[in-house]
Design a protein around this motif. Structure first.
Motif, PDB file in Angstrom:
ATOM      1  N   ASP A 335      -9.833  -8.515  -8.448  1.00  0.00           N
ATOM      2  CA  ASP A 335      -8.954  -7.748  -7.563  1.00  0.00           C
ATOM      3  C   ASP A 335      -8.653  -8.597  -6.332  1.00  0.00           C
ATOM      4  OD1 ASP A 335     -11.078  -7.526  -5.727  1.00  0.00           O
ATOM      5  OD2 ASP A 335     -11.827  -5.747  -6.750  1.00  0.00           O
ATOM      6  N   THR A 336      -7.873  -8.051  -5.398  1.00  0.00           N
ATOM      7  CA  THR A 336      -7.474  -8.866  -4.240  1.00  0.00           C
ATOM      8  C   THR A 336      -8.527  -8.826  -3.137  1.00  0.00           C
ATOM      9  OG1 THR A 336      -6.355  -7.060  -3.114  1.00  0.00           O
ATOM     10  CG2 THR A 336      -5.035  -8.345  -4.687  1.00  0.00           C
ATOM     11  N   GLY A 337      -9.618  -8.078  -3.366  1.00  0.00           N
ATOM     12  CA  GLY A 337     -10.664  -7.977  -2.345  1.00  0.00           C
ATOM     13  C   GLY A 337     -10.143  -7.357  -1.055  1.00  0.00           C
ATOM     14  N   GLY A 338      -9.159  -6.470  -1.175  1.00  0.00           N
ATOM     15  CA  GLY A 338      -8.622  -5.783   0.010  1.00  0.00           C
ATOM     16  C   GLY A 338      -7.500  -6.546   0.705  1.00  0.00           C
ATOM     17  N   VAL A 339      -7.125  -7.717   0.159  1.00  0.00           N
ATOM     18  CA  VAL A 339      -6.039  -8.494   0.792  1.00  0.00           C
ATOM     19  C   VAL A 339      -4.687  -7.933   0.357  1.00  0.00           C
ATOM     20  CG1 VAL A 339      -4.920 -10.775   0.882  1.00  0.00           C
ATOM     21  CG2 VAL A 339      -7.438 -10.588   0.893  1.00  0.00           C
ATOM     22  N   VAL A 340      -3.773  -7.763   1.312  1.00  0.00           N
ATOM     23  CA  VAL A 340      -2.392  -7.382   0.988  1.00  0.00           C
ATOM     24  C   VAL A 340      -1.460  -8.404   1.639  1.00  0.00           C
ATOM     25  CG1 VAL A 340      -0.609  -5.596   1.128  1.00  0.00           C
ATOM     26  CG2 VAL A 340      -3.014  -4.920   0.933  1.00  0.00           C
ATOM     27  N   VAL A 341      -0.570  -8.967   0.833  1.00  0.00           N
ATOM     28  CA  VAL A 341       0.447  -9.887   1.355  1.00  0.00           C
ATOM     29  C   VAL A 341       1.764  -9.116   1.461  1.00  0.00           C
ATOM     30  CG1 VAL A 341       1.825 -11.956   0.861  1.00  0.00           C
ATOM     31  CG2 VAL A 341      -0.628 -11.945   0.346  1.00  0.00           C
ATOM     32  N   VAL A 342       2.333  -9.075   2.651  1.00  0.00           N
ATOM     33  CA  VAL A 342       3.671  -8.473   2.816  1.00  0.00           C
ATOM     34  C   VAL A 342       4.635  -9.633   3.115  1.00  0.00           C
ATOM     35  CG1 VAL A 342       5.085  -6.795   4.065  1.00  0.00           C
ATOM     36  CG2 VAL A 342       2.638  -6.353   3.738  1.00  0.00           C
ATOM     37  N   PRO A 343       5.384 -10.081   2.113  1.00  0.00           N
ATOM     38  CA  PRO A 343       6.194 -11.293   2.306  1.00  0.00           C
ATOM     39  C   PRO A 343       7.534 -11.002   2.991  1.00  0.00           C
ATOM     40  CG  PRO A 343       6.369 -10.568   0.036  1.00  0.00           C
ATOM     41  CD  PRO A 343       5.483  -9.563   0.743  1.00  0.00           C
ATOM     42  N   ALA A 344       7.449 -10.473   4.208  1.00  0.00           N
ATOM     43  CA  ALA A 344       8.677 -10.119   4.939  1.00  0.00           C
ATOM     44  C   ALA A 344       9.223 -11.369   5.635  1.00  0.00           C
ATOM     45  CB  ALA A 344       8.363  -9.010   5.940  1.00  0.00           C
ATOM     46  N   PHE A 345       9.398 -12.456   4.855  1.00  0.00           N
ATOM     47  CA  PHE A 345       9.780 -13.737   5.466  1.00  0.00           C
ATOM     48  C   PHE A 345      11.141 -13.654   6.158  1.00  0.00           C
ATOM     49  CE2 PHE A 345       7.377 -15.763   1.661  1.00  0.00           C
ATOM     50  CZ  PHE A 345       6.154 -15.454   2.248  1.00  0.00           C
ATOM     51  N   THR A 346      12.009 -12.820   5.624  1.00  0.00           N
ATOM     52  CA  THR A 346      13.355 -12.686   6.209  1.00  0.00           C
ATOM     53  C   THR A 346      13.630 -11.220   6.546  1.00  0.00           C
ATOM     54  OG1 THR A 346      14.250 -12.455   3.979  1.00  0.00           O
ATOM     55  CG2 THR A 346      14.302 -14.654   4.936  1.00  0.00           C
ATOM     56  N   GLY A 347      12.594 -10.505   6.952  1.00  0.00           N
ATOM     57  CA  GLY A 347      12.747  -9.073   7.222  1.00  0.00           C
ATOM     58  C   GLY A 347      12.473  -8.281   5.955  1.00  0.00           C
ATOM     59  N   ASN A 356      13.824  -7.474  11.597  1.00  0.00           N
ATOM     60  CA  ASN A 356      12.997  -8.303  12.473  1.00  0.00           C
ATOM     61  C   ASN A 356      11.555  -8.456  11.998  1.00  0.00           C
ATOM     62  OD1 ASN A 356      15.138  -8.680  14.275  1.00  0.00           O
ATOM     63  ND2 ASN A 356      14.770  -6.618  15.111  1.00  0.00           N
ATOM     64  N   ALA A 357      11.187  -7.724  10.942  1.00  0.00           N
ATOM     65  CA  ALA A 357       9.805  -7.837  10.446  1.00  0.00           C
ATOM     66  C   ALA A 357       9.575  -9.266   9.945  1.00  0.00           C
ATOM     67  CB  ALA A 357       9.591  -6.845   9.311  1.00  0.00           C
ATOM     68  N   ARG A 358       8.361  -9.742  10.071  1.00  0.00           N
ATOM     69  CA  ARG A 358       7.974 -11.036   9.505  1.00  0.00           C
ATOM     70  C   ARG A 358       6.685 -10.848   8.720  1.00  0.00           C
ATOM     71  NH1 ARG A 358      12.365 -11.577  10.054  1.00  0.00           N
ATOM     72  NH2 ARG A 358      13.576 -13.059  11.274  1.00  0.00           N
ATOM     73  N   GLY A 359       6.417 -11.783   7.801  1.00  0.00           N
ATOM     74  CA  GLY A 359       5.319 -11.587   6.860  1.00  0.00           C
ATOM     75  C   GLY A 359       3.942 -11.448   7.488  1.00  0.00           C
ATOM     76  N   THR A 360       3.075 -10.736   6.763  1.00  0.00           N
ATOM     77  CA  THR A 360       1.682 -10.615   7.206  1.00  0.00           C
ATOM     78  C   THR A 360       0.764 -10.717   5.997  1.00  0.00           C
ATOM     79  OG1 THR A 360       1.835  -8.236   6.929  1.00  0.00           O
ATOM     80  CG2 THR A 360       1.998  -9.037   9.184  1.00  0.00           C
ATOM     81  N   ILE A 361      -0.467 -11.131   6.255  1.00  0.00           N
ATOM     82  CA  ILE A 361      -1.528 -11.001   5.255  1.00  0.00           C
ATOM     83  C   ILE A 361      -2.597 -10.150   5.926  1.00  0.00           C
ATOM     84  CG2 ILE A 361      -3.205 -12.168   3.775  1.00  0.00           C
ATOM     85  CD1 ILE A 361      -1.530 -14.677   3.904  1.00  0.00           C
ATOM     86  N   THR A 362      -2.911  -9.002   5.363  1.00  0.00           N
ATOM     87  CA  THR A 362      -3.929  -8.135   5.962  1.00  0.00           C
ATOM     88  C   THR A 362      -5.171  -8.125   5.066  1.00  0.00           C
ATOM     89  OG1 THR A 362      -3.136  -6.166   4.832  1.00  0.00           O
ATOM     90  CG2 THR A 362      -2.175  -6.616   6.978  1.00  0.00           C
ATOM     91  N   GLU A 488       1.515   0.509   1.778  1.00  0.00           N
ATOM     92  CA  GLU A 488       2.312   1.130   2.837  1.00  0.00           C
ATOM     93  C   GLU A 488       1.642   0.932   4.210  1.00  0.00           C
ATOM     94  OE1 GLU A 488       5.302   2.094   2.463  1.00  0.00           O
ATOM     95  OE2 GLU A 488       5.491   2.480   0.317  1.00  0.00           O
ATOM     96  N   GLN A 489       0.314   0.973   4.202  1.00  0.00           N
ATOM     97  CA  GLN A 489      -0.453   0.743   5.437  1.00  0.00           C
ATOM     98  C   GLN A 489      -0.170  -0.682   5.955  1.00  0.00           C
ATOM     99  OE1 GLN A 489      -2.369   2.444   7.402  1.00  0.00           O
ATOM    100  NE2 GLN A 489      -3.309   0.749   8.556  1.00  0.00           N
ATOM    101  N   ALA A 490      -0.181  -1.652   5.046  1.00  0.00           N
ATOM    102  CA  ALA A 490       0.087  -3.046   5.440  1.00  0.00           C
ATOM    103  C   ALA A 490       1.536  -3.197   5.921  1.00  0.00           C
ATOM    104  CB  ALA A 490      -0.194  -3.981   4.267  1.00  0.00           C
ATOM    105  N   VAL A 491       2.461  -2.481   5.289  1.00  0.00           N
ATOM    106  CA  VAL A 491       3.860  -2.545   5.726  1.00  0.00           C
ATOM    107  C   VAL A 491       3.976  -1.996   7.143  1.00  0.00           C
ATOM    108  CG1 VAL A 491       6.197  -1.601   5.371  1.00  0.00           C
ATOM    109  CG2 VAL A 491       4.906  -2.473   3.429  1.00  0.00           C
ATOM    110  N   ARG A 492       3.267  -0.897   7.417  1.00  0.00           N
ATOM    111  CA  ARG A 492       3.315  -0.320   8.766  1.00  0.00           C
ATOM    112  C   ARG A 492       2.827  -1.334   9.806  1.00  0.00           C
ATOM    113  NH1 ARG A 492       2.220   4.441   6.100  1.00  0.00           N
ATOM    114  NH2 ARG A 492      -0.045   4.200   6.242  1.00  0.00           N
ATOM    115  N   GLN A 493       1.778  -2.076   9.450  1.00  0.00           N
ATOM    116  CA  GLN A 493       1.277  -3.089  10.387  1.00  0.00           C
ATOM    117  C   GLN A 493       2.292  -4.209  10.581  1.00  0.00           C
ATOM    118  OE1 GLN A 493      -2.684  -2.846   8.235  1.00  0.00           O
ATOM    119  NE2 GLN A 493      -3.249  -3.945  10.084  1.00  0.00           N
TER     120      GLN A 493
END
Ligand code: ADP
Length: 497
Positions: A335-347, A356-362, A488-493
């Protein structure tokens, strides 16, 4: 045996595929062409290079297939959508490069349109949100900025076209200036309910109607190839924009049938039949490929960063040598061990819409490895697609339309079994990969074959379309919901930043 030619004019390459009358691939020829970036945010193609590369692949595919031109019964065209060209009718000379769909130069015009309160009008007629992505404001820019363009246009000397129109003009030796409803619906100048150019929108952007091509159904008489091109005139019988063509090539003919293309980005379309829904969830309504004059619609959403998150793992993080190695890397962990990648590289696009969103790894911990990140990156493609499908289903529910109960897939990343299985798990519906995943070209071939009578009707096409593999959901619905909540939690962040 008769054969069908499908011209697939994409953003980075031109391709020609020869299909047999059972919809099987006989030959593929492909040629890349130059991407022109004159300024930040601007993207252009040379119209002549588009045509020459397409012609080269056409001739190459025919000669390599060994098929006599007489056995080629018809030709279909599918193309990158929204890309805008203008040429002089008298000479066939383009007045400027093609302005590509990705080009953002017309943003200011869109801001003005939105600020003067035109969004509701544009949406009600075209099904689209006001955006520089569509052809209308690109065409307006050309008329305003190319010397003499406005005068020449007012005198009726200039022709506008999307790429299909340009190719047909070339193929027919300048005899036909036509497009199909699915391409027209991406211009932001076309009334999708009436299937006509909209006088009010043309006036709003000061575009003379004389520039506009004749609009035909997607299976129709678009003319013939000039005898000089192949030594034999071949009827052009089918035309559709790439995503609508893929929906058709996936044999999604009935309301509630959906496809997702996993390419650089992802494009999800659901057929909505004769109903043109107005999305409450940030999606757009578009004309589906229409084999007859009867209007048919689709609801569309896209993911900006799909397969390209895998390119980022390869080229940005150097985590893998090749895209295909991602599956093995992701499989090193369970599993991802709780890691979520949100690839909002271009919003983020639909349904979040945050430019204006940019990517995150939570969820990083001391135990996180590259395998966890690779797995989470792959999962992000499925999470974003699931969010789109859920938005489509919310729209369907609100209007009493049928929800999507299976998803047909194609595009370069659909070969990834892990990704497809996870997609089925998240959605709780079957994810189906067809034998022929060149569905974009196949759609154009189907349309051309329908017009020329090789195929009797869409019922027959439904039988030709064949399943390669079905991915059935295996995850419990509770677990799927908790994974979706984690996303969705990671997207909110991501958005909150
Ligand atoms: P496009 O038509 O948008 O150029 P394609 O349909 O050719 O794209 O798909 C290419 C994309 O698929 C690339 O972004 C690539 O990273 C991704 N891709 C290719 N193979 C795999 C794989 N095995 N797993 C995941 N993604 C992949």
């Amino acid at each position: 045996m008769t054969y069908i030619l499908a011209l697939d004019q994409g953003t980075t390459s031109s391709r020609t595929i020869v299909f047999d009358q059972a919809g099987q691939i006989k030959t593929i020829a492909q040629q890349e062409f130059t991407q022109i970036f004159p300024k930040p945010g601007w993207v252009e193609h040379d119209p002549k290079e588009i045509w020459q590369s397409q012609l080269t692949t056409l001739r190459d595919a025919i000669s390599r297939s060994g098929i006599a031109p007489q056995a080629l019964s018809c030709l279909g065209i599918t193309n990158q959508r929204e890309t805008t060209l203008v040429w002089d009718r008298r000479t066939g000379e383009p007045i400027y490069n093609a302005i590509v769909w990705q080009d953002r130069r017309a943003e200011q015009t869109c801001v003005r349109l939105r600020e003067s309160g035109h969004q509701a009008l544009v949406e009600s007629k075209t099904g689209l949100r006001i955006d520089a992505y569509f052809s209308a404001t690109k065409l307006h820019w050309l008329l305003e900025n190319v010397p003499n363009a406005r005068t020449q246009a007012n005198q009726g000397h200039l022709a506008f076209g999307t790429v299909d129109t340009w190719l047909i003009w070339q193929l027919s030796g300048g005899k036909r200036h036509v497009t199909d409803v699915s391409n027209a619906s991406r211009t932001m100048l076309f009334n999708i309910h009436k299937n006509t150019w909209d006088d009010e929108l043309l006036a709003l952007l000061d575009i003379p109607k004389s520039m506009m091509p004749e609009v035909l159904p997607s299976a129709a008489d678009f003319g013939h190839t000039d005898v000089d091109i192949l030594g034999h005139a071949i009827p052009i019988g089918g035309v559709a924009g790439d995503q609508q063509s893929a929906l058709f090539g996936q044999a999604c003919f009935h309301a509630g049938q959906a496809k997702n293309t996993y390419g650089t980005g992802c494009f999800m379309l659901t057929q909505t039949g004769s109903h043109a829904p107005s999305s409450q969830n940030g999606l757009i309504t578009t004309a589906a490929a229409q084999p007859t004059g009867t209007p048919q619609f689709a609801i569309e959403g896209s993911v900006f960063i799909g397969g390209s998150v895998v390119q980022w793992l390869r080229d940005g993080l150097h985590a893998i040598e090749s895209s295909s190695a991602v599956e093995a890397l992701a499989a090193q962990v369970c599993d991802t061990g709780g890691v979520v990648v949100v690839p909002a590289f271009t919003g983020l696009g639909a349904p979040y819409w945050d430019a204006n969103a940019r990517g995150t790894i939570t969820g990083l911990t001391r135990g996180t490895t590259m395998a966890h990140i690779a797995r989470a990156a792959l999962e992000s493609i499925a999470f974003q697609s699931a969010a789109l499908l859920q938005a489509m289903n919310r729209d369907a529910l609100a209007t009493g339309a049928p929800p999507v109960n299976e998803l047909r897939v194609d595009g370069g990343a659909c070969v990834n079994d892990f990704l497809m299985q996870f997609q089925a798990d998240l959605l709780g519906i079957s994810v189906i990969r067809p034998k022929v995943t060149e569905t974009t070209a196949l759609g154009a071939a189907y349309l051309a074959g329908l017009h020329t009578g090789i195929f009797a009707n869409t019922e027959e096409l439904s039988h030709l379309w064949q399943v390669e593999r079905r991915f059935e959901p295996q995850m419990s619905r509770e677990h799927a919901a908790s994974r979706m909540a984690e996303w969705e939690q990671a997207v909110r962040q991501t958005v909150a930043r």
